[in-house]
Each structure stands twice: as C-alpha cells, then as structure tokens.
Design an enzyme around this catalytic site. Structure first.
Site, PDB file in Angstrom:
ATOM      1  N   ALA A 118       0.861  -1.193   0.000  1.00  0.00           N
ATOM      2  CA  ALA A 118       0.000   0.000   0.000  1.00  0.00           C
ATOM      3  C   ALA A 118       0.890   1.233   0.000  1.00  0.00           C
ATOM      4  O   ALA A 118       2.095   1.138   0.239  1.00  0.00           O
ATOM      5  CB  ALA A 118      -0.899   0.014   1.230  1.00  0.00           C
ATOM      6  N   LYS A 119       0.323   2.360  -0.271  1.00  0.00           N
ATOM      7  CA  LYS A 119       1.047   3.625  -0.123  1.00  0.00           C
ATOM      8  C   LYS A 119       0.039   4.739   0.036  1.00  0.00           C
ATOM      9  O   LYS A 119      -1.071   4.668  -0.510  1.00  0.00           O
ATOM     10  CB  LYS A 119       1.894   3.901  -1.369  1.00  0.00           C
ATOM     11  CG  LYS A 119       3.015   4.868  -1.114  1.00  0.00           C
ATOM     12  CD  LYS A 119       4.133   4.135  -0.401  1.00  0.00           C
ATOM     13  CE  LYS A 119       5.395   4.917  -0.298  1.00  0.00           C
ATOM     14  NZ  LYS A 119       6.515   4.008  -0.015  1.00  0.00           N
TER      15      LYS A 119
END
Ligand code: GLU
Length: 429
Positions: A118-119
């Site tokens: 994720a980011k």
C-alpha cells in the site's frame, strides 16, 4: 490552494518516461511474460485492489480552513495486510502512489514477509506548514481512513516528509476512535510508543547489507570501494554514515539543493553535522560543491540514489560511471535507462530489494507490537542482515538461472510468490 508549479510537475510526471505507474507496469509485464503468468492472475495482479481519495479539511493557524487532497492505494492483500508508507509533498500524484503501492507488494514479497502493498500521500507543502497544522492534517487523514487501516488491514509507515511524530499522531488518532491503544496500526513509531530499535536506521542498513554482498561479485573490499550517495535523509544520510563506519570511501553526498565531492573520501559524520547546522552543504570547506545531476555522473564503484524517483533516465544513463547501482530510493531509474545501464554492464541492486530493509524492520516492529515483547537492537539488526543476505542470494540465483538482469529477477521472484499465494487462495470472482 492553487500551486502552478506543482500542477506543472504533475503534468510532467504523467506524460512521459517518468510516469512511475507505467514504469512499474513495464517491468511487471516483462517479468510476467518470462514467468508465463496465468492470464487471470495477470489481470488481477496488474492493478491495485483499492484506490482511496480523500479530501482533508484542516484549520490553518490563521483560522481559515484549507482542504487538502490525499490518497491511500492498497495494491494487494494476497499475502497479508497491506503495508507501506505515507508521503507528504506538493507533487504527489495518484499514479505515483499507485506505483509506490505496487512496489511495496513486490518489495514485501522479495524479502518474503507476510504483507501486501500500500502507499499513501497527501498533496501539501510540509515545509510551509506548522507542526500544529501538520498534526491536524495527519489526524483528519487518519480519521478519513479509519475503516480501511488497522493491524490486520493496512499498516502505514513513514515515507518522504513523514516521521516518527507523524506515526505517533496516527497511532493516537486511531486508538482514540477504537477506545484503546493499538500500537500495531503503524510502524516507524517512536521506540517508547512501541517502535522497534533499529527501525530508523533500517533502510540505510539494508542498503549497506546489499552493497556488501554486491561488492563480492567484483572482488572489492570496503576500503577499496568508492561510494557516491544522492540524498542525505533517512536513507542516504544513514546509509552513508553506516558505509563510512564500515570503511567504505564515500566520495560524494547531496541533499535536495546540491552535494559535496572529494575524490579522497569525505568524513561523513562531519559532513552531516555541517548539513544539520547550516541546512545546506554549500560552503563545506573540505570538498567541491556539485549539483545533483553532476553528482550522479561522478566516477565511482557504487552509486546509491537514495532520494526520489526518476533520477536516472534515458537522458543521463549513458553518463553514469559506476560498477554497482544501489537503489535506496523507490523508482530512481526509468525503464529506458535500465536498458542503457544493462548495455554498459552496470550491476543494479533494484529498489525492491535495496531499500527493503525499512519494511523488513517494520515487519519486526509489527511482530513485536503484537507480542508485546521487544527485541534488543543487535537482534533486530542480525535478523535484518539474515533477510537481506538471503534475499540477495535468491535474487542472484534466479538471475543466473533465467539469464536475466537483477531487476527482472527481483520482479520474477516477487510475482511468482504473490501468484502462488493468490492461486492457492483462489480468486473470489
Ligand atoms: N516507506 C518505506 C518504503 O518505501 C517503508 C515502508 C514500511 O515500512 O511500511 O519502503
């Protein structure tokens, strides 16, 4: 607030060789093809699971409300909770965050830790904001993401312009909504609040471990190895310091505005102290001042770009004069540059391995938080070394076996692991 320069940078980023999501996809496609990846798995793994866009109202110190745009992209959950940092910068784009989220999936798979990718990112200019404004921004962003993050869902961490304090605010906000303290919701926290010893240094230390393996391929010892580092933050600064301590000859280092070079080697603790005191490297007496683009072209054994994306492109790749490129940053090299570096015989330690030390110790932090039992720093560092050395070897063996460059081997290793787990779980379609 309108920011013409940021708009210009966003347009630039989205329109050419420098689009990070396209860069990621190009490498993904090549590795998937070499692996003969099943078309159904290909279709699922090529795109993120979820893209969240949030508008974050923040009361500024002057009393008015400003609304910021923020993202969280959760790329893949096949191997565990999504994992990845949050960056604050004026030029954050959704395509950048998407690419970075995918790189997290591949990175976690390369070092074989049980996370997806994720980011997050918020378009803001943190340098112009007060601590109070940053705190309100962080807390409201956390509240917006409350249903989507958590120790078993998605575990944020620091990235560009975020730090231990940011993580403490996220942890506190999340815990306030839950009604009890949940320290495993983020990693990269202050040690006193459930952070791990060694986490702050982990990305730089991971770069050191990779470089130490790579120089063996060239029969070099640390004392014979010259190193140029772009960036002097959490990755570049700490990486340079640790390499200096191991006896490497660090001949150049930079920050955002420029760098210093001395072919005889720099006294890194002194350079970093100068930078901290003066907020610039300009004027440091023991070295020549160089621009960031000049720095990349200095002849050296190891070049470590540890700053940001798209530093080595088709424009300058032909002038890079190192033996080993150790990518401490995420996405510092474009696919067009890959080919030039390969033709020139440069050995690349790809970002999804070279900078995986940070998330590896994030994993250790998450484990320690969930156990409520904390390890000594030497235990953390030793476990990190084992992971990095083993992953480096797996990647080298795979490159040898398939006769491919190390970046392609890294993607193949990662995609194969995620594909296997996705296949075993089955696609709920
Ligand atoms: N932001 C770091 C990275 O890009 C660390 C991520 C994490 O620890 O979750 O790898």
């Amino acid at each position: 607030m309108a920011n013409p320069m940021a708009d210009e940078m966003r347009r630039f980023k989205a329109s050419d060789e420098k689009n990070p999501f396209e860069a990621m996809s190009e490498r993904f496609d090549r590795a998937a093809q070499l692996l003969g990846l099943d078309p159904d798995l290909y279709a699922v793994m090529r795109v993120p699971s979820r893209e969240l866009k949030v508008y974050i109202p923040v009361r500024m110190d002057s009393g008015h409300i400003e609304v910021f745009e923020g993202f969280r992209v959760q790329h893949n959950f096949a191997r565990g909770p999504a994992k990845g940092g949050i960056r604050y910068a004026p030029d954050v784009t959704l395509d950048e965050v998407k690419a970075l989220s995918a790189w997290m999936t591949w990175k976690c798979a390369v070092v074989n830790i049980p996370f997806g990718g994720a980011k997050g990112g918020i378009i803001c200019n943190p340098i112009q904001m007060s601590q109070n404004e940053l705190e309100r921004l962080t807390r409201r962003y956390t509240a917006e993401l409350f249903d989507f993050i958590g120790p078993d869902r998605d575990v944020p961490a620091p990235d560009m312009n975020t730090n231990e304090q940011t993580m403490a605010w996220i942890m506190d906000t999340y815990s306030m909504h839950k009604g009890y303290t949940v320290n495993a919701v983020v990693t990269g926290k202050p040690v006193a609040l459930g952070g791990s010893l060694g986490r702050r240094e982990a990305t730089g230390r991971g770069v050191l471990f990779c470089v130490s393996e790579a120089i063996k391929k060239f029969n070099l010892l640390p004392e014979q190895t010259s190193v140029v580092v772009q960036g002097s933050g959490n990755v570049g600064g700490i990486g340079a310091q640790l390499m200096y301590e191991k006896g490497y000859k660090v001949t150049a280092i930079s920050d955002v505005s420029g760098g210093v070079h001395n072919a005889k080697g720099l006294h890194i603790p002194e350079v970093l102290a100068y930078l901290q005191a003066n907020k610039t490297l300009e004027g440091y007496a023991e070295a020549d001042y160089v621009s960031n683009s000049e720095l990349l072209e200095i002849e050296c054994d190891v070049l470590a770009p540890c700053a940001t994306e798209n530093q080595i492109t088709s424009e300058n790749a032909g002038r890079i004069k190192c033996k080993i490129l150790a990518e401490g940053a995420n996405g510092p090299t474009t696919p067009k540059a890959d080919k030039i570096l390969h033709d020139n015989g440069i050995f690349v330690i790809p970002d999804i391995l070279a900078n995986a030390g940070g998330v590896t110790v994030s994993y250790f932090e998450w484990v320690q938080d969930r156990m409520g039992y904390f390890w000594r720093e030497d235990e953390v560092n030793q476990r990190l070394e084992e992971k990095m050395v083993a992953s480096f070897k797996e990647l080298s063996d795979l490159a040898e076996l398939h006769q491919v460059d190390s970046r392609t081997a890294a993607y193949m290793l990662a995609i194969d692991r995620v594909a296997y787990d996705t296949k075993m779980r089955g696609i709920y379609a």
